[in-house]
Write a protein that holds these residues in place. Structure first.
Motif, PDB file in Angstrom:
ATOM      1  N   ARG A  58       8.665  19.211   4.825  1.00 24.62           N
ATOM      2  CA  ARG A  58       8.956  19.694   6.038  1.00 24.62           C
ATOM      3  C   ARG A  58       9.903  20.725   5.767  1.00 24.62           C
ATOM      4  O   ARG A  58      10.094  21.754   6.491  1.00 24.62           O
ATOM      5  CB  ARG A  58       9.117  18.658   7.087  1.00 24.62           C
ATOM      6  N   LEU A  59      11.129  20.374   5.064  1.00 27.49           N
ATOM      7  CA  LEU A  59      12.031  21.363   4.772  1.00 27.49           C
ATOM      8  C   LEU A  59      11.726  22.680   4.121  1.00 27.49           C
ATOM      9  O   LEU A  59      11.989  23.616   4.368  1.00 27.49           O
ATOM     10  CB  LEU A  59      13.228  20.621   3.952  1.00 27.49           C
ATOM     11  N   ALA A  60      10.876  22.433   3.172  1.00 23.44           N
ATOM     12  CA  ALA A  60      10.351  23.644   2.456  1.00 23.44           C
ATOM     13  C   ALA A  60       9.561  24.535   3.262  1.00 23.44           C
ATOM     14  O   ALA A  60       9.437  25.687   3.459  1.00 23.44           O
ATOM     15  CB  ALA A  60       9.296  23.235   1.189  1.00 23.44           C
ATOM     16  N   ARG A  61       8.644  23.738   4.197  1.00 25.03           N
ATOM     17  CA  ARG A  61       7.934  24.596   5.207  1.00 25.03           C
ATOM     18  C   ARG A  61       8.598  25.394   6.278  1.00 25.03           C
ATOM     19  O   ARG A  61       8.563  26.293   6.499  1.00 25.03           O
ATOM     20  CB  ARG A  61       6.864  23.633   6.130  1.00 25.03           C
ATOM     21  N   ALA A  62       9.545  24.737   6.633  1.00 27.94           N
ATOM     22  CA  ALA A  62      10.722  25.399   7.556  1.00 27.94           C
ATOM     23  C   ALA A  62      11.490  26.600   6.999  1.00 27.94           C
ATOM     24  O   ALA A  62      11.634  27.503   7.667  1.00 27.94           O
ATOM     25  CB  ALA A  62      11.650  24.247   8.067  1.00 27.94           C
ATOM     26  N   LEU A  63      11.903  26.184   5.811  1.00 29.18           N
ATOM     27  CA  LEU A  63      12.870  27.404   5.250  1.00 29.18           C
ATOM     28  C   LEU A  63      11.806  28.684   4.689  1.00 29.18           C
ATOM     29  O   LEU A  63      12.268  29.618   4.281  1.00 29.18           O
ATOM     30  CB  LEU A  63      13.380  26.789   3.615  1.00 29.18           C
TER      31      LEU A  63
END
Length: 93
Positions: A58-63
């Protein structure tokens, strides 16, 4: 004589019975405390351990998302109003 009246009044107190004006607060305080305990007890059940793999995805997708700039494009500065109404000039025909 004035002193005796004051000391006699002080001895009996301003209220002949005890002050019971705040007793109406006891039931709402007890209900609020019970509700807080109940919500704390019920809410703890849904709390589990965080899945690190899902959180990392989720963090990678948001970044990776392209985000607009922090500030919007500046708006053109308008002339300050003087408070005087001016009619547009008319064309001579």
């Amino acid at each position: 004589m004035g002193r005796r009246a004051l000391t006699r009044q002080d001895a009996t107190g301003a209220y002949p019975r005890g002050v019971e004006i705040l007793l109406w607060l006891v039931p709402p305080v007890l209900v609020t405390a019970a509700a807080m305990c109940w919500v704390g007890w019920v809410g703890r059940e849904g709390r589990g351990e965080v899945d690190r793999d899902v959180a990392a995805r989720r963090l990678a997708r948001a970044l990776q998302h392209e985000r607009p700039g922090r500030y919007a494009a500046p708006t053109p500065e308008r002339d300050r109003s003087t408070g005087v109404a001016v009619r547009p000039s008319r064309r001579a025909s």
